[in-house]
Design a protein around this motif. Structure first.
Motif, mmCIF file in Angstrom:
data_model
loop_
_atom_site.group_PDB
_atom_site.id
_atom_site.type_symbol
_atom_site.label_atom_id
_atom_site.label_comp_id
_atom_site.label_asym_id
_atom_site.label_seq_id
_atom_site.Cartn_x
_atom_site.Cartn_y
_atom_site.Cartn_z
ATOM 1 N N TRP A 292 0.847 -1.208 0.000
ATOM 2 C CA TRP A 292 0.000 0.000 0.000
ATOM 3 C C TRP A 292 0.878 1.252 0.000
ATOM 4 C CZ3 TRP A 292 -0.865 4.303 2.956
ATOM 5 C CH2 TRP A 292 -2.073 4.991 2.746
ATOM 6 N N LEU A 293 1.965 1.221 0.790
ATOM 7 C CA LEU A 293 2.875 2.365 0.827
ATOM 8 C C LEU A 293 3.575 2.557 -0.514
ATOM 9 C CD1 LEU A 293 4.501 1.835 4.358
ATOM 10 C CD2 LEU A 293 2.760 3.512 3.700
ATOM 11 N N VAL A 294 3.980 1.456 -1.153
ATOM 12 C CA VAL A 294 4.634 1.554 -2.464
ATOM 13 C C VAL A 294 3.685 2.159 -3.490
ATOM 14 C CG1 VAL A 294 5.568 0.208 -4.386
ATOM 15 C CG2 VAL A 294 6.266 -0.308 -2.047
ATOM 16 N N ALA A 295 2.437 1.686 -3.496
ATOM 17 C CA ALA A 295 1.455 2.226 -4.442
ATOM 18 C C ALA A 295 1.215 3.713 -4.194
ATOM 19 C CB ALA A 295 0.144 1.450 -4.337
ATOM 20 N N THR A 296 1.194 4.122 -2.935
ATOM 21 C CA THR A 296 0.992 5.539 -2.608
ATOM 22 C C THR A 296 2.149 6.388 -3.114
ATOM 23 O OG1 THR A 296 -0.269 4.942 -0.630
ATOM 24 C CG2 THR A 296 0.615 7.182 -0.754
ATOM 25 N N TRP A 297 3.371 5.903 -2.910
ATOM 26 C CA TRP A 297 4.538 6.649 -3.379
ATOM 27 C C TRP A 297 4.594 6.685 -4.902
ATOM 28 C CZ3 TRP A 297 7.014 10.065 -0.815
ATOM 29 C CH2 TRP A 297 7.145 9.973 0.570
ATOM 30 N N VAL A 298 4.155 5.628 -5.538
ATOM 31 C CA VAL A 298 4.091 5.633 -7.011
ATOM 32 C C VAL A 298 3.121 6.702 -7.498
ATOM 33 C CG1 VAL A 298 3.342 4.318 -9.035
ATOM 34 C CG2 VAL A 298 4.814 3.244 -7.323
ATOM 35 N N MET A 299 1.975 6.813 -6.843
ATOM 36 C CA MET A 299 0.992 7.833 -7.230
ATOM 37 C C MET A 299 1.555 9.235 -7.045
ATOM 38 S SD MET A 299 -2.577 6.255 -5.720
ATOM 39 C CE MET A 299 -3.477 7.697 -6.272
ATOM 40 N N VAL A 300 2.233 9.456 -5.905
ATOM 41 C CA VAL A 300 2.823 10.780 -5.655
ATOM 42 C C VAL A 300 3.878 11.101 -6.703
ATOM 43 C CG1 VAL A 300 4.207 12.130 -4.036
ATOM 44 C CG2 VAL A 300 2.329 10.712 -3.190
ATOM 45 N N ALA A 301 4.716 10.118 -7.026
ATOM 46 C CA ALA A 301 5.767 10.338 -8.022
ATOM 47 C C ALA A 301 5.182 10.630 -9.403
ATOM 48 C CB ALA A 301 6.681 9.109 -8.090
ATOM 49 N N VAL A 302 4.128 9.911 -9.767
ATOM 50 C CA VAL A 302 3.496 10.133 -11.076
ATOM 51 C C VAL A 302 2.888 11.532 -11.143
ATOM 52 C CG1 VAL A 302 1.590 9.425 -12.569
ATOM 53 C CG2 VAL A 302 3.090 7.705 -11.575
ATOM 54 N N ILE A 303 2.229 11.954 -10.059
ATOM 55 C CA ILE A 303 1.619 13.294 -10.045
ATOM 56 C C ILE A 303 2.691 14.375 -10.179
ATOM 57 C CG2 ILE A 303 0.368 14.949 -8.619
ATOM 58 C CD1 ILE A 303 -1.203 12.583 -7.471
ATOM 59 N N LEU A 304 3.777 14.238 -9.422
ATOM 60 C CA LEU A 304 4.851 15.235 -9.494
ATOM 61 C C LEU A 304 5.510 15.234 -10.869
ATOM 62 C CD1 LEU A 304 6.534 14.783 -5.990
ATOM 63 C CD2 LEU A 304 4.980 16.595 -6.734
ATOM 64 N N PHE A 305 5.773 14.044 -11.403
ATOM 65 C CA PHE A 305 6.394 13.949 -12.720
ATOM 66 C C PHE A 305 5.470 14.505 -13.798
ATOM 67 C CE2 PHE A 305 7.339 11.726 -16.684
ATOM 68 C CZ PHE A 305 8.705 12.011 -16.811
ATOM 69 N N GLY A 306 4.161 14.220 -13.659
ATOM 70 C CA GLY A 306 3.198 14.747 -14.633
ATOM 71 C C GLY A 306 3.154 16.264 -14.635
ATOM 72 N N ALA A 307 3.178 16.877 -13.423
ATOM 73 C CA ALA A 307 3.182 18.341 -13.342
ATOM 74 C C ALA A 307 4.443 18.917 -13.973
ATOM 75 C CB ALA A 307 3.064 18.782 -11.891
ATOM 76 N N LEU A 308 5.590 18.278 -13.674
ATOM 77 C CA LEU A 308 6.850 18.732 -14.275
ATOM 78 C C LEU A 308 6.829 18.558 -15.788
ATOM 79 C CD1 LEU A 308 9.747 19.773 -13.830
ATOM 80 C CD2 LEU A 308 10.462 17.387 -13.573
ATOM 81 N N PHE A 309 6.257 17.458 -16.230
ATOM 82 C CA PHE A 309 6.170 17.182 -17.671
ATOM 83 C C PHE A 309 5.337 18.246 -18.384
ATOM 84 C CE2 PHE A 309 4.106 15.190 -21.321
ATOM 85 C CZ PHE A 309 5.199 14.658 -22.003
#
Length: 235
Positions: free
Chosen positions: A181-198
């Protein structure tokens, strides 16, 4: 500012390429007549204020202030064969001077806009870069946008998949305790941050491409027209 449009069929033509787009050029060579120049002030009035002293109300109504001034100019160019065109582009011309005007557009468009003015009497020329067609300025931007949208779609699918996986894990275990669950949460946070940067980087790349296309188009126009004196002589 309004820029005059001219038909492809008038004057002598030349075909070139701007930012990978086939482009036609036409123009006229003649004498300047009926020059009119005027200016228009754009004004604004600051908000009024009031103050009450006893039974008396004092109201301050400020005077209008000039925000900016626009300069306008109209003149006719009359060719030796009787052709004549009215021009609505501010430039350094005077009555009786000899000028060359060049207009154009991408292939398939029958109407062009003023692109180049050369004052033969003064010996200087200028490119009217604000009239470049959008199809030239946005050349290759469409492919960049399509690739960006595909990348955003992939990021969205990853984000959705991570969210579904996290919800499934959290349904069977207490949220925050399962490592998955923690890994999935961190993946979501990373995707959101990367998407904003993208998105930010993609926007900056589009702006840079527009700047590059405009600079390349202006340079090509200037080199092509100034490097073909016979084209200007035959207008």
């Amino acid at each position: 500012m309004f820029f005059p449009c001219f038909s492809e069929g008038f004057g002598h033509g030349m075909d070139i390429e701007l930012c990978g787009k086939p482009f036609w050029l036409h123009g006229i060579r003649g004498t300047v007549h009926s020059v009119r120049q005027w200016s228009e002030d754009i004004t604004y009035r600051p908000p009024s204020s009031s103050m009450k002293v006893g039974d008396t109300l004092f109201v301050d109504i400020p005077a209008e202030k000039t925000f900016s001034t626009r300069h306008y100019q109209k003149f006719w160019v009359v060719a030796s064969d009787g052709r004549q065109f009215q021009v609505d582009v501010p430039c350094q011309v005077r009555e009786g001077q000899q000028v060359c005007l060049v207009w154009g557009n991408v292939k398939g468009e029958k109407v062009g806009r003023m692109l180049y003015i050369r004052n033969l009497s003064l010996g200087h020329s200028s490119i009217v870069h604000n009239t470049l067609p959008w199809s030239v300025l946005f050349a290759s931007v469409g492919r960049m946008t399509a690739r960006a949208l595909m990348s955003l779609l992939v990021l969205t699918l990853i984000l959705k998949g991570a969210d579904i996986f996290r919800n499934l894990v959290g349904h069977y275990t207490r949220q925050g305790t399962n490592p998955l669950w923690l890994v999935a949460t961190w993946v979501m946070v990373a995707v959101i941050l990367f998407g904003a940067l993208f998105v930010v980087i993609g926007f900056l790349r589009v702006l840079w491409r527009l700047f590059q296309n405009k600079r390349q188009a202006i340079q090509t126009l200037s080199t092509t027209i100034n490097g073909n004196p016979q084209f200007l002589e035959n207008l």
